[in-house]
Design a protein around this motif. Structure first.
Motif, PDB file in Angstrom:
ATOM      1  N   MET A 186      -3.570   6.188   5.322  1.00 25.93           N
ATOM      2  CA  MET A 186      -2.657   7.375   4.979  1.00 25.93           C
ATOM      3  C   MET A 186      -2.285   7.774   6.633  1.00 25.93           C
ATOM      4  N   GLY A 202       0.807  -1.158  -0.047  1.00 22.85           N
ATOM      5  CA  GLY A 202      -0.156  -0.100  -0.116  1.00 22.85           C
ATOM      6  C   GLY A 202       0.757   1.123  -0.256  1.00 22.85           C
ATOM      7  N   GLY A 203       0.212   2.469   0.331  1.00 21.86           N
ATOM      8  CA  GLY A 203       0.954   3.595   0.228  1.00 21.86           C
ATOM      9  C   GLY A 203       1.000   4.453  -1.167  1.00 21.86           C
ATOM     10  N   SER A 204       0.821   3.703  -2.122  1.00 19.17           N
ATOM     11  CA  SER A 204       0.330   4.178  -3.329  1.00 19.17           C
ATOM     12  C   SER A 204      -0.359   2.807  -4.061  1.00 19.17           C
TER      13      SER A 204
HETATM   14  P1  ADP Z   1       1.669  11.517   2.314  1.00 20.73           P
HETATM   15  O1  ADP Z   1       0.233  12.283   2.226  1.00 20.73           O
HETATM   16  O2  ADP Z   1       2.392  12.137   3.141  1.00 20.73           O
HETATM   17  O3  ADP Z   1       2.141  11.400   0.908  1.00 20.73           O
HETATM   18  P2  ADP Z   1       0.611   9.064   3.279  1.00 20.73           P
HETATM   19  O4  ADP Z   1       1.179   7.793   3.437  1.00 20.73           O
HETATM   20  O5  ADP Z   1      -0.033   9.701   4.105  1.00 20.73           O
HETATM   21  O6  ADP Z   1       1.537  10.049   2.940  1.00 20.73           O
HETATM   22  O7  ADP Z   1      -0.245   9.147   1.835  1.00 20.73           O
HETATM   23  C1  ADP Z   1      -1.477   8.631   1.846  1.00 20.73           C
HETATM   24  C2  ADP Z   1      -1.982   8.683   0.654  1.00 20.73           C
HETATM   25  O8  ADP Z   1      -1.230   7.496  -0.203  1.00 20.73           O
HETATM   26  C3  ADP Z   1      -3.246   8.321   0.321  1.00 20.73           C
HETATM   27  O9  ADP Z   1      -4.358   9.485   0.454  1.00 20.73           O
HETATM   28  C4  ADP Z   1      -3.397   7.766  -1.183  1.00 20.73           C
HETATM   29  O10 ADP Z   1      -3.506   8.845  -1.908  1.00 20.73           O
HETATM   30  C5  ADP Z   1      -2.183   7.025  -1.230  1.00 20.73           C
HETATM   31  N1  ADP Z   1      -2.326   5.750  -1.100  1.00 20.73           N
HETATM   32  C6  ADP Z   1      -2.094   5.056   0.012  1.00 20.73           C
HETATM   33  N2  ADP Z   1      -2.238   3.718  -0.131  1.00 20.73           N
HETATM   34  C7  ADP Z   1      -2.637   3.592  -1.536  1.00 20.73           C
HETATM   35  C8  ADP Z   1      -3.167   2.373  -2.256  1.00 20.73           C
HETATM   36  N3  ADP Z   1      -3.323   1.442  -2.049  1.00 20.73           N
HETATM   37  N4  ADP Z   1      -3.667   3.027  -3.372  1.00 20.73           N
HETATM   38  C9  ADP Z   1      -3.703   4.280  -4.083  1.00 20.73           C
HETATM   39  N5  ADP Z   1      -3.385   5.125  -3.343  1.00 20.73           N
HETATM   40  C10 ADP Z   1      -2.917   4.880  -1.906  1.00 20.73           C
END
Ligand code: ADP
Length: 543
Positions: free
Chosen positions: A331, A305-307
């Motif tokens: 997030m 996850g994370g993106s």
């Molecule tokens: P930052 O906002 O500081 O870059 P975060 O880890 O809080 O770090 O980021 C959260 C964002 O990452 C979410 O709002 C979303 O846009 C993206 N994200 C997290 N997991 C996923 C996922 N599995 N698929 C798509 N986007 C994701």
């Protein structure tokens, strides 16, 4: 008058996780590949003792309840001791991402008013430069033994971690206090504007640890050996250091050694069963195992996850290596877990293909998180799996406000995530984009994740980003920025043709450009703001 429950009241404190781990799973190992390069072996018992010594040392330095303590450190046993020693003694653990720009690091240290900074020796040069400018920082503690301390340093307030611990006896009782007390702070990476701090409570952290461990979440068990690739400086390594103490599993910490070869060796040597991290880190590991024709012998599951995790990556893990990928979304403001891709019993007789499609989504919410999607007017949208809307959440481990920011971030009691998503009738959420990355083509929205996922399935593509590019007629059209796999050859026309039949024709990107590498943010995401800047004068062939 209602009848009150007659149960013991024990506040949900982070120290209780460590006390449990020490008492019931004391011999379970915490193995760390250290900055020093060697392998260090500890267990929950020794970690607990050293965490208590650290709490004593911090009191001796004069820190008082509520004071913030910064960390600039990789995943390792000392960082775990700091997590517990700091939060457990009613101080606030402020994890800092060393990959942020130095000005940002300085800014957040000032904002949090960190009194002490713990730093891994190979990150020391960063804080050595900044510390003299930071009036709030009274001590810098290098996380090393005396013989590994920096030889010469202009800093006068430098302390040695192992010496601090050696001076204490560990006869320390964790204090009991209000479970709503702040335990830790993590700042968002602030790709636009200054970073903002999410302040986690003891209660929210413990509840998140319970939820994270559940079978339909990370499914953490005492029999697991977990290697969090996700750094402890980014949203508490997704809560794994807490959930691991809760279930009493073995932890393997990679330190700064995140390249494919180092990770692979650690996975094999320590018999790692599960892991977690952002997609970009897995690209390196997968390339390494493929190039060297290797297999994993114990690795069974990874949370990604994370993106957005490209479906092609899920297939590679599953088909080539027999590793199950659980796609997750969350997030910083959610501690971070929100949803995970897990099946319901009704899916048992679905075809493999249909199940795979469903699990490519970001998944369903776990207890503790509720979600909804709303349109631009704030009207709640249906769960039809088709209408995209702004994703909003609320729950036990969602922020209610940012650190030192008066203005509430909430909309009608819900936290707007900044993500655009659909939710299907069974509650499966799929992110189509971050709202600021959506490509607005003639009044219609094109989600960049779908466009990227298609090209990630092309054998010549290593990494790809879809960005909005100015177009005289449509305002914006998709431009694909592609990094080819080493030695691969492919043309723009071939890549554009690869979209045929995979997405609606009008969404097909207008152009592809090749680059040697993509810019990433400090949290390993593609830095689209920078890409849009880089390609703002790109002329599309369709323009
Ligand atoms: P930052 O906002 O500081 O870059 P975060 O880890 O809080 O770090 O980021 C959260 C964002 O990452 C979410 O709002 C979303 O846009 C993206 N994200 C997290 N997991 C996923 C996922 N599995 N698929 C798509 N986007 C994701």
């Amino acid at each position: 008058m209602s009848l009150m429950g007659q149960m013991m009241h024990k506040p949900l404190l982070i120290s209780s996780l460590l006390e449990h781990a020490e008492r019931h799973n004391g011999d379970i190992e915490i193995v760390s590949k250290r900055v020093e390069g060697d392998i260090h072996r500890a267990n929950w018992k020794s970690i607990a003792l050293r965490s208590r010594k650290l709490a004593q040392a911090l009191a001796r330095l004069g820190l008082q309840a509520g004071d913030c303590v910064g960390t600039l450190a990789w995943n390792g046993y000392r960082h775990i001791e700091i997590y517990y020693g700091v939060s457990g003694s009613q101080l606030v653990c402020h994890t800092i991402n060393p990959r942020l720009f130095p000005q940002q690091v300085a800014w957040i240290i000032e904002d949090a008013q960190d009194k002490v900074i713990f730093v891994d020796s190979n990150i020391f040069p960063l804080i050595e430069k900044l510390a003299p400018m930071l009036a709030c920082v009274k001590h810098v503690v290098v996380m090393a033994a005396r013989e590994n301390m920096p030889r010469e340093s202009a800093l006068t307030n430098l302390l040695c971690y192992e010496e601090l611990l050696d001076a204490e006896d560990g006869q320390y009782q964790w204090p009991e206090f209000d479970e709503n007390t702040a335990a830790s702070i993590c700042y968002t990476s602030g790709t636009t504007g200054n970073p903002k701090g999410a302040v986690y409570a003891h209660r929210s952290t413990v509840l998140h640890a319970f939820a994270a461990a559940l079978p339909d979440a990370m499914c953490l068990k005492a029999t697991d050996t977990v290697l969090p690739v996700v750094p402890m400086f980014h949203v508490n390594a997704w809560g794994i250091p807490y959930a691991a103490a809760l279930v009493g599993c073995k932890l393997v910490m990679p330190g700064p050694h995140m390249d494919g070869a180092s990770l692979y060796n650690l996975f094999e040597q320590e018999k790692v069963t599960m892991s977690a991290g952002v997609p970009t880190i897995w690209l390196g590991l997968l390339n390494h195992v493929k190039a060297n024709d290797l297999k994993f012998s114990t690795f069974k599951t990874t949370i990604i996850g994370g993106s957005a995790c490209p479906p092609a990556m899920i297939r590679t893990f599953e088909n080539d290596y027999g590793i199950e990928v659980i796609h997750a979304w969350g997030m910083t403001e959610l501690s971070p877990i929100g949803t995970l891709g897990r099946l319901k019993s009704k899916h048992a007789d679905w075809s493999t293909e249909d199940k795979q499609k469903l699990l490519e989504k970001q998944g369903k919410s776990i207890f503790g998180i509720d979600m909804r999607i709303v349109d631009t007017e704030g009207q709640v949208l249906p769960w039809d799996g088709k209408s995209p809307g702004d994703l909003e959440v609320r729950g036990h481990w969602v922020i209610s406000s940012y650190f030192k920011v008066d203005k509430s971030p909430l909309h009608d009691g819900w936290f707007p995530t900044g993500d655009v998503a659909t939710i299907d009738p069974d509650g499966y959420m799929q992110i189509t984009d971050r709202s600021k990355d959506v490509i607005k083509s003639g009044g219609e929205w094109i989600g960049s994740i779908d466009l990227e996922n298609v090209l990630m399935g092309h054998p010549a593509v290593h990494e790809v980003a879809a960005i909005a590019c100015a177009h005289p007629k449509w305002d914006e059209r998709p431009l694909m920025v592609v990094v080819k796999k080493p030695g691969a050859e492919v043309s723009v026309a071939e890549l554009l043709a690869f979209y045929e039949g995979k997405i609606p024709k009008w969404q097909t990107p207008d152009d592809v450009v090749f680059v040697d590498e993509l810019p990433h943010t400090a949290t390993g995401k593609i830095y689209k703001l920078k890409l849009r800047e880089d390609f703002k004068n790109h002329k599309l062939p369709t323009a």
